[in-house]
Design a protein around this motif. Structure first.
Motif, PDB file in Angstrom:
ATOM      1  N   ALA A   1     -25.694   0.541 -10.951  1.00  0.00           N
ATOM      2  CA  ALA A   1     -26.902  -0.164 -10.530  1.00  0.00           C
ATOM      3  C   ALA A   1     -27.017  -0.145  -9.011  1.00  0.00           C
ATOM      4  O   ALA A   1     -28.074  -0.434  -8.465  1.00  0.00           O
ATOM      5  CB  ALA A   1     -26.870  -1.602 -11.030  1.00  0.00           C
ATOM      6  N   GLY A   2     -25.943   0.187  -8.340  1.00  0.00           N
ATOM      7  CA  GLY A   2     -25.940   0.270  -6.885  1.00  0.00           C
ATOM      8  C   GLY A   2     -24.595   0.758  -6.394  1.00  0.00           C
ATOM      9  O   GLY A   2     -23.597   0.660  -7.108  1.00  0.00           O
ATOM     10  N   THR A   3     -24.571   1.297  -5.198  1.00  0.00           N
ATOM     11  CA  THR A   3     -23.335   1.750  -4.576  1.00  0.00           C
ATOM     12  C   THR A   3     -23.300   1.231  -3.152  1.00  0.00           C
ATOM     13  O   THR A   3     -24.276   1.367  -2.413  1.00  0.00           O
ATOM     14  CB  THR A   3     -23.235   3.291  -4.572  1.00  0.00           C
ATOM     15  OG1 THR A   3     -23.366   3.764  -5.913  1.00  0.00           O
ATOM     16  CG2 THR A   3     -21.902   3.753  -4.009  1.00  0.00           C
TER      17      THR A   3
ATOM     18  N   GLU B   1     -12.922  -8.293   1.587  1.00  0.00           N
ATOM     19  CA  GLU B   1     -13.380  -9.204   0.536  1.00  0.00           C
ATOM     20  C   GLU B   1     -14.681  -9.900   0.938  1.00  0.00           C
ATOM     21  O   GLU B   1     -15.613  -9.996   0.132  1.00  0.00           O
ATOM     22  CB  GLU B   1     -12.299 -10.242   0.231  1.00  0.00           C
ATOM     23  CG  GLU B   1     -11.108  -9.661  -0.494  1.00  0.00           C
ATOM     24  CD  GLU B   1      -9.948 -10.636  -0.620  1.00  0.00           C
ATOM     25  OE1 GLU B   1      -9.208 -10.527  -1.605  1.00  0.00           O
ATOM     26  OE2 GLU B   1      -9.761 -11.510   0.266  1.00  0.00           O
ATOM     27  N   GLN B   2     -14.758 -10.382   2.177  1.00  0.00           N
ATOM     28  CA  GLN B   2     -15.954 -11.084   2.636  1.00  0.00           C
ATOM     29  C   GLN B   2     -17.153 -10.143   2.681  1.00  0.00           C
ATOM     30  O   GLN B   2     -18.240 -10.488   2.230  1.00  0.00           O
ATOM     31  CB  GLN B   2     -15.719 -11.701   4.011  1.00  0.00           C
ATOM     32  CG  GLN B   2     -16.924 -12.460   4.525  1.00  0.00           C
ATOM     33  CD  GLN B   2     -16.677 -13.137   5.865  1.00  0.00           C
ATOM     34  OE1 GLN B   2     -15.567 -13.183   6.363  1.00  0.00           O
ATOM     35  NE2 GLN B   2     -17.739 -13.652   6.458  1.00  0.00           N
ATOM     36  N   LEU B   3     -16.968  -8.954   3.214  1.00  0.00           N
ATOM     37  CA  LEU B   3     -18.064  -7.988   3.315  1.00  0.00           C
ATOM     38  C   LEU B   3     -18.618  -7.636   1.938  1.00  0.00           C
ATOM     39  O   LEU B   3     -19.830  -7.671   1.714  1.00  0.00           O
ATOM     40  CB  LEU B   3     -17.573  -6.721   4.023  1.00  0.00           C
ATOM     41  CG  LEU B   3     -18.568  -5.567   4.125  1.00  0.00           C
ATOM     42  CD1 LEU B   3     -19.789  -5.972   4.943  1.00  0.00           C
ATOM     43  CD2 LEU B   3     -17.888  -4.346   4.706  1.00  0.00           C
ATOM     44  N   ILE B   4     -17.725  -7.325   1.013  1.00  0.00           N
ATOM     45  CA  ILE B   4     -18.144  -6.929  -0.335  1.00  0.00           C
ATOM     46  C   ILE B   4     -18.838  -8.085  -1.046  1.00  0.00           C
ATOM     47  O   ILE B   4     -19.884  -7.912  -1.669  1.00  0.00           O
ATOM     48  CB  ILE B   4     -16.940  -6.391  -1.132  1.00  0.00           C
ATOM     49  CG1 ILE B   4     -16.512  -5.040  -0.537  1.00  0.00           C
ATOM     50  CG2 ILE B   4     -17.247  -6.275  -2.615  1.00  0.00           C
ATOM     51  CD1 ILE B   4     -15.194  -4.504  -1.059  1.00  0.00           C
ATOM     52  N   SER B   5     -18.290  -9.277  -0.923  1.00  0.00           N
ATOM     53  CA  SER B   5     -18.882 -10.457  -1.552  1.00  0.00           C
ATOM     54  C   SER B   5     -20.266 -10.764  -0.978  1.00  0.00           C
ATOM     55  O   SER B   5     -21.220 -11.013  -1.720  1.00  0.00           O
ATOM     56  CB  SER B   5     -17.952 -11.654  -1.366  1.00  0.00           C
ATOM     57  OG  SER B   5     -18.537 -12.829  -1.850  1.00  0.00           O
ATOM     58  N   GLU B   6     -20.387 -10.746   0.340  1.00  0.00           N
ATOM     59  CA  GLU B   6     -21.676 -11.059   0.971  1.00  0.00           C
ATOM     60  C   GLU B   6     -22.737 -10.007   0.666  1.00  0.00           C
ATOM     61  O   GLU B   6     -23.926 -10.295   0.717  1.00  0.00           O
ATOM     62  CB  GLU B   6     -21.503 -11.251   2.471  1.00  0.00           C
ATOM     63  CG  GLU B   6     -20.811 -12.566   2.790  1.00  0.00           C
ATOM     64  CD  GLU B   6     -20.830 -12.940   4.255  1.00  0.00           C
ATOM     65  OE1 GLU B   6     -21.662 -12.387   5.024  1.00  0.00           O
ATOM     66  OE2 GLU B   6     -20.017 -13.794   4.639  1.00  0.00           O
TER      67      GLU B   6
ATOM     68  N   GLY C   1     -23.061  -8.829  -2.259  1.00  0.00           N
ATOM     69  CA  GLY C   1     -23.413  -9.037  -3.661  1.00  0.00           C
ATOM     70  C   GLY C   1     -22.648  -8.155  -4.632  1.00  0.00           C
ATOM     71  O   GLY C   1     -23.071  -7.975  -5.772  1.00  0.00           O
ATOM     72  N   TYR C   2     -21.534  -7.632  -4.186  1.00  0.00           N
ATOM     73  CA  TYR C   2     -20.679  -6.796  -5.036  1.00  0.00           C
ATOM     74  C   TYR C   2     -19.376  -7.518  -5.305  1.00  0.00           C
ATOM     75  O   TYR C   2     -19.142  -8.611  -4.783  1.00  0.00           O
ATOM     76  CB  TYR C   2     -20.400  -5.455  -4.347  1.00  0.00           C
ATOM     77  CG  TYR C   2     -21.577  -4.506  -4.346  1.00  0.00           C
ATOM     78  CD1 TYR C   2     -21.575  -3.373  -5.149  1.00  0.00           C
ATOM     79  CD2 TYR C   2     -22.689  -4.733  -3.536  1.00  0.00           C
ATOM     80  CE1 TYR C   2     -22.645  -2.493  -5.144  1.00  0.00           C
ATOM     81  CE2 TYR C   2     -23.767  -3.861  -3.527  1.00  0.00           C
ATOM     82  CZ  TYR C   2     -23.734  -2.743  -4.337  1.00  0.00           C
ATOM     83  OH  TYR C   2     -24.787  -1.880  -4.348  1.00  0.00           O
ATOM     84  N   GLU C   3     -18.512  -6.919  -6.129  1.00  0.00           N
ATOM     85  CA  GLU C   3     -17.219  -7.502  -6.459  1.00  0.00           C
ATOM     86  C   GLU C   3     -16.109  -6.508  -6.142  1.00  0.00           C
ATOM     87  O   GLU C   3     -16.243  -5.313  -6.410  1.00  0.00           O
ATOM     88  CB  GLU C   3     -17.155  -7.861  -7.943  1.00  0.00           C
ATOM     89  CG  GLU C   3     -18.159  -8.910  -8.360  1.00  0.00           C
ATOM     90  CD  GLU C   3     -18.082  -9.189  -9.843  1.00  0.00           C
ATOM     91  OE1 GLU C   3     -17.072  -9.793 -10.264  1.00  0.00           O
ATOM     92  OE2 GLU C   3     -19.009  -8.785 -10.573  1.00  0.00           O
ATOM     93  N   CYS C   4     -15.005  -7.031  -5.600  1.00  0.00           N
ATOM     94  CA  CYS C   4     -13.871  -6.167  -5.250  1.00  0.00           C
ATOM     95  C   CYS C   4     -13.324  -5.425  -6.465  1.00  0.00           C
ATOM     96  O   CYS C   4     -12.811  -4.310  -6.324  1.00  0.00           O
ATOM     97  CB  CYS C   4     -12.765  -6.978  -4.580  1.00  0.00           C
ATOM     98  SG  CYS C   4     -13.186  -7.487  -2.892  1.00  0.00           S
TER      99      CYS C   4
ATOM    100  N   VAL D   1     -19.138  -0.065  -6.511  1.00  0.00           N
ATOM    101  CA  VAL D   1     -20.304   0.152  -7.356  1.00  0.00           C
ATOM    102  C   VAL D   1     -20.632  -1.107  -8.137  1.00  0.00           C
ATOM    103  O   VAL D   1     -19.821  -2.000  -8.297  1.00  0.00           O
ATOM    104  CB  VAL D   1     -20.084   1.341  -8.339  1.00  0.00           C
ATOM    105  CG1 VAL D   1     -19.954   2.632  -7.588  1.00  0.00           C
ATOM    106  CG2 VAL D   1     -18.891   1.086  -9.231  1.00  0.00           C
ATOM    107  N   LYS D   2     -21.871  -1.162  -8.637  1.00  0.00           N
ATOM    108  CA  LYS D   2     -22.303  -2.233  -9.542  1.00  0.00           C
ATOM    109  C   LYS D   2     -22.585  -1.604 -10.883  1.00  0.00           C
ATOM    110  O   LYS D   2     -23.104  -0.520 -10.979  1.00  0.00           O
ATOM    111  CB  LYS D   2     -23.602  -2.875  -9.055  1.00  0.00           C
ATOM    112  CG  LYS D   2     -23.422  -3.980  -8.082  1.00  0.00           C
ATOM    113  CD  LYS D   2     -24.770  -4.667  -7.874  1.00  0.00           C
ATOM    114  CE  LYS D   2     -24.679  -5.650  -6.749  1.00  0.00           C
ATOM    115  NZ  LYS D   2     -25.936  -6.263  -6.431  1.00  0.00           N
TER     116      LYS D   2
END
Length: 130
Positions: A27-29, A61-66, A68-71, A129-130
Motif C-alpha cells: 500500500a506504500g513504501t 523507530e521514531q521516523l518510521i512511526s511518525e 505512519g509505518y511499522e518497524c 512497506v505497508k
C-alpha cells in the motif's frame, strides 16, 4: 501487503536476516535516509559505537512511526559502519535485539566505510512497506 523471505541456504538461519524479501501489493513504501545518532537538538551523541547505535535505533523507530509505518515491516536495513570488527564485537547483540523486538526478517548489507557524518561510527538506512 504480502511479504515473503527467501533463504536458500541453511547458514541463512544464523544471519538474523534474509537473503531476499519479496513484497506483493504494498500500500506504500517508505525509503528512509541514513540515520545516525543525532539527538533532538541536532547534535551527534557522545559515546562509543554501542551508545550511538542505541540512539540510531531510537531515531529509526521514531521516523518510521511518525511516517505512519511499522518497524515490523522493514524489508531492507543497510548498516554503514566505520569498523565492521567493532560492530560485530560490541553491537551485534543490539542489532539482533532490535530485529527480534520488531519481528523483522529483512534483507541487509553491512558496509564498512572510511567515514560518516562528523564522528558518527554507525548509520542505518531502512526501506519499509505497508
Amino acid at each position: 501487503m504480502e511479504k515473503r523471505t527467501i533463504d536458500p541456504w541453511k547458514w541463512g538461519e544464523y544471519t538474523n536476516s534474509a537473503q531476499a524479501v519479496e513484497v506483493k501489493q504494498p500500500a506504500g513504501t517508505l525509503y528512509c535516509s541514513g540515520q545516525v545518532a543525532m539527538n533532538e537538538q541536532g547534535q551527534l551523541v557522545d559515546g562509543d559505537m554501542r551508545a550511538q547505535l542505541i540512539q540510531t535505533f531510537q531515531n529509526v523507530e521514531q521516523l518510521i512511526s511518525e511516517a505512519g509505518y511499522e518497524c515490523k515491516n522493514i524489508v531492507r536495513l543497510n548498516v554503514f559502519t566505520t569498523s565492521t570488527a567493532e560492530f560485530f564485537t560490541t553491537c551485534v547483540d543490539l542489532y539482533q535485539n532490535f530485529t527480534a523486538k520488531h519481528g523483522i526478517k529483512q534483507a541487509t548489507t553491512l558496509i564498512e566505510v572510511k567515514g560518516l557524518f562528523q564522528t558518527a561510527t554507525v548509520e542505518l538506512e531502512a526501506t519499509v512497506v505497508k
